[in-house]
Design a protein around this motif. Sequence first.
Motif, short mmCIF file in Angstrom:
data_model
loop_
_atom_site.label_atom_id
_atom_site.label_comp_id
_atom_site.label_asym_id
_atom_site.label_seq_id
_atom_site.Cartn_x
_atom_site.Cartn_y
_atom_site.Cartn_z
N LEU A 227 4.19 -5.60 10.63
CA LEU A 227 5.14 -4.79 11.38
C LEU A 227 4.99 -3.33 10.97
O LEU A 227 4.66 -3.01 9.82
CB LEU A 227 6.56 -5.28 11.13
CG LEU A 227 6.84 -6.73 11.54
CD1 LEU A 227 8.31 -7.07 11.29
CD2 LEU A 227 6.49 -6.96 13.01
N LEU A 228 5.24 -2.45 11.93
CA LEU A 228 5.16 -1.02 11.65
C LEU A 228 6.46 -0.52 11.02
O LEU A 228 7.54 -0.99 11.35
CB LEU A 228 4.91 -0.24 12.94
CG LEU A 228 3.58 -0.51 13.66
CD1 LEU A 228 3.54 0.29 14.96
CD2 LEU A 228 2.40 -0.15 12.77
N LYS B 177 2.61 1.64 7.63
CA LYS B 177 3.33 2.89 7.88
C LYS B 177 2.71 3.65 9.05
O LYS B 177 1.49 3.81 9.13
CB LYS B 177 3.32 3.77 6.63
CG LYS B 177 4.11 3.17 5.47
CD LYS B 177 4.08 4.06 4.25
CE LYS B 177 4.88 3.44 3.09
NZ LYS B 177 4.85 4.30 1.89
N LEU B 178 3.56 4.10 9.94
CA LEU B 178 3.14 4.91 11.08
C LEU B 178 3.87 6.24 11.04
O LEU B 178 5.09 6.28 11.01
CB LEU B 178 3.46 4.19 12.40
CG LEU B 178 3.32 5.05 13.66
CD1 LEU B 178 1.85 5.30 13.97
CD2 LEU B 178 4.00 4.40 14.85
N ASP B 179 3.10 7.31 11.05
CA ASP B 179 3.68 8.65 11.17
C ASP B 179 3.21 9.21 12.50
O ASP B 179 2.02 9.49 12.69
CB ASP B 179 3.21 9.54 10.02
CG ASP B 179 3.95 10.88 9.99
OD1 ASP B 179 4.57 11.24 11.02
OD2 ASP B 179 3.89 11.57 8.96
N ARG C 145 0.42 -11.37 17.80
CA ARG C 145 1.76 -10.80 17.91
C ARG C 145 2.27 -10.46 16.53
O ARG C 145 1.60 -10.70 15.53
CB ARG C 145 2.71 -11.75 18.64
CG ARG C 145 2.78 -13.15 18.07
CD ARG C 145 3.52 -14.06 19.03
NE ARG C 145 3.61 -15.44 18.58
CZ ARG C 145 4.09 -16.42 19.34
NH1 ARG C 145 4.54 -16.18 20.55
NH2 ARG C 145 4.14 -17.66 18.88
N GLY C 146 3.48 -9.89 16.45
CA GLY C 146 4.01 -9.43 15.18
C GLY C 146 4.37 -10.56 14.23
O GLY C 146 4.65 -11.70 14.65
N SER C 147 4.39 -10.23 12.95
CA SER C 147 4.67 -11.25 11.93
C SER C 147 6.10 -11.77 12.01
O SER C 147 6.42 -12.79 11.39
CB SER C 147 4.39 -10.69 10.54
OG SER C 147 5.14 -9.51 10.30
N GLN D 21 8.02 6.76 5.60
CA GLN D 21 8.58 6.52 4.28
C GLN D 21 8.89 5.05 4.05
O GLN D 21 9.59 4.70 3.09
CB GLN D 21 9.87 7.35 4.09
CG GLN D 21 9.71 8.84 4.37
CD GLN D 21 8.63 9.47 3.53
OE1 GLN D 21 8.51 9.17 2.34
NE2 GLN D 21 7.81 10.33 4.13
N GLY D 22 8.40 4.19 4.93
CA GLY D 22 8.65 2.76 4.80
C GLY D 22 9.95 2.32 5.45
O GLY D 22 10.33 1.16 5.36
#
Length: 441
Positions: A231-232, A299-301, A201-203, A236-237
């Motif tokens: 985490l995503l 980072k997710l684009d 799971r997520g941090s 641009q962060g």
Amino acid sequence: MTTTRFAPSPTGYIHVGNLRTALMNYMIARKAGGSFILRIDDTDPERSKQEYVDAIQHDLEWLGLTWDRMERQSERLDRYAEAADKLRAIGRFYEAFETPTELDLKRKKQLNMGKPPVYDRAALSLSADEQAALRAERGNGVWRFKLDHERIEWSDGILGDISIDAASVSDPVLIRGDGQVLYTIASVVDDTEMGVTHVVRGSDHVTNTATQIQIIKALGGTCPEFAHHSLLTGPQGEALSKRLGTLALRDLREAGVQPMALLSLLARLGSSDPIELRTDMAELIDGFDLGRFGSAPTKLDSQDLYPLTARYLQTLPHTAVKADLDAAGVPEDKQQDFWAVAKENITTLKDLEGWWALCRDGAEPLIAEEDADFIAEAMALLPEGPYDSETWGKWTAEVKEKTGRKGKGLFMPLRKAVTGMERGPDMSALLALMQVVRARG
């Protein structure tokens, strides 16, 4: 047996962040030949809705993430009540009555004193009479798990060795005043009784994991192996939460994103492995290694999904997209040839309709003023349809001979006049599909 689970709350539509968690747990189970559980965290009766349960199942089915069994926490409330009774019996569960305002004042006071803002356990000193008076005045209190103030340690599958001082964490609330069972205890009971061996799971759940390890041990259970992925963020962060409205799986599906494009991106995003298009789930599972993922925010684009979708579509035969070709109005006898041309020039299947409209109706000619006379002369040489794969070559050869134009000066103005575009498919194949060329007049 390796057993993992995905436990979404049916309070909204799942998004790419949820999918990343689901996918990692799914791949761990499938790679080990184990079991993957879909567990609906619906202990909040006011916010949980069946339409979201249905949507979660539809999204996972669309992606091919099949589950071996489905559980609903709302059907297991008696199991959580038994666990609560056990914690009370061993002195690890206590009722507290502070209001949110009182808790906020306590936190501010502790921060001003340079102390960690944790619950001070004032409720433990209440007498039975004081508890009864508060209950009469305020209603039932919340039930908190009494942490042992020691270091909680585990070897995390992504973060490595973790050590958290329990004294720096508030005793977690496990049951609200209105009786609602919270995730922290429900998840522990379920993981223990369902034999869950791995939890990814997520941090943002690291502190939850620390408290849950103590709860598991207090209830006599065996701790699963924990891993906390990064985490995503946006490209641009920026916090992804600000953009989740466009990243729900149902919205990406509606936008034309293909399942394997989405899975290929999320299965490797944040790892040391390159993101490459895979055309089936088995390839993704075979190359999956949790140890190759890092802890830094990832980072997710979402725009990266579209080139992957385009490349995936190029791998498909026309029979795989027949329903879409039918919907675009492409005649049966033209579908194979049309798909051969279109698949190299579309981003999503939504683009098919526009390409077929070009073939069916022609395009508004794009003619530069200095080319007007040339195009008029050339169009007079274009025979009536129907056209075939030889038409473009024969026509341009004749135009070249009659006008003396050649190379780019010949082909580009003709392409723009016929298609209304400066670039696109091979003109021999495209013209063979066109039923109308508007520039003929």
